[in-house]
Write an enzyme that holds these catalytic residues in place. Sequence first.
Site, short mmCIF file in Angstrom:
data_model
loop_
_atom_site.label_atom_id
_atom_site.label_comp_id
_atom_site.label_asym_id
_atom_site.label_seq_id
_atom_site.Cartn_x
_atom_site.Cartn_y
_atom_site.Cartn_z
N PRO A 1 0.77 -1.46 0.05
CA PRO A 1 -0.01 -0.05 0.02
C PRO A 1 0.80 1.46 -0.05
CG PRO A 1 0.04 -0.82 2.09
CD PRO A 1 0.93 -1.97 1.55
N CYS A 2 1.56 1.56 -1.01
CA CYS A 2 2.32 2.76 -1.18
C CYS A 2 1.21 3.74 -1.20
CB CYS A 2 3.41 2.80 -2.46
SG CYS A 2 2.50 2.51 -3.86
N HIS A 3 0.17 3.69 -1.52
CA HIS A 3 -0.80 4.89 -1.70
C HIS A 3 -1.00 5.57 -0.16
CE1 HIS A 3 -3.27 1.22 -0.90
NE2 HIS A 3 -4.20 1.95 -0.09
#
Length: 297
Positions: A263-265
Amino acid sequence: MDQPSLKLPATGAPPPRYARVRAAIETIAASPQAPSLESLAQAAGQSPSHFQRSFVQLAGISPKELSQALSLDRAKQALQAAAPVLGASLDAGLSGPSRLHDLFLSLEGLTPGEFKAAGAGLVVQWTCFESLLGPVFLAATPRGVLRMAFLPGVQSDGDGDAGPALAEARAALPAARWVRDDGALAELAAEVQRRLSGAAPQRPIGLLMSGSPLRLQVWRALLAIPPGRICSYSQLAQAVGAPRAVRAVASCVAANAIAYLIPCHRVIRASAQFGEYRWGPQTKRVLLGLELARHAP
């Protein structure tokens, strides 16, 4: 080495329920003020009550909850609460096996030999499928997912523009054998669809990555950020023990090739602005809005 065609077989247009809810989500994310339920329902060609039920069934939240979650104040509040949560997660070892087990995820790195051989001997299956956020490209081996990307558009076949995503994936492992197999990846695609819609994991997903020790450390730290939580790049750098290497850590975040599952978001600017995203800032904004609303305190 096989040279698969980039022509995508027809799979039909996106299901109307996906198309209606997706269009409403895009409208909400792009609107400076929350659009009314009546206007969203009218655009979808449904009554307000019917549209509300459809939206909640697919997104797990109401249109109003999504609008509220996309406010700058909400992002600032989440960012202020991020440091102790991320620090506690890492201090408790939750980025290790116990945390990954809870998330039904396992992260494994390609061996140096496999990477040096450019994937020789690897058979990589890939597919495209519909999701709440549009068409998705997915590539995996029996050991885990190698690539996942949100596609930029929807063609008449419903697959979006998968050509660039496939070309980029193949360039990373040019000696591997790349085969489209929708059937073999159907269960994996369905699991990703469930998670994107806010449902709890039902089956484990393996992640197969290649990168430097710092990249792998950063990607594992990303997995320690719970859904509905966010952190800044500087907070993430501190969490991985590299407080002076914010730019290097940011480049590791940007190098992530598995959208959403890693989850780089959930990493945003210290100003609480959502910032850029490999798969488009609007996609990042929607992902964060959905998660912040689903996991509201």
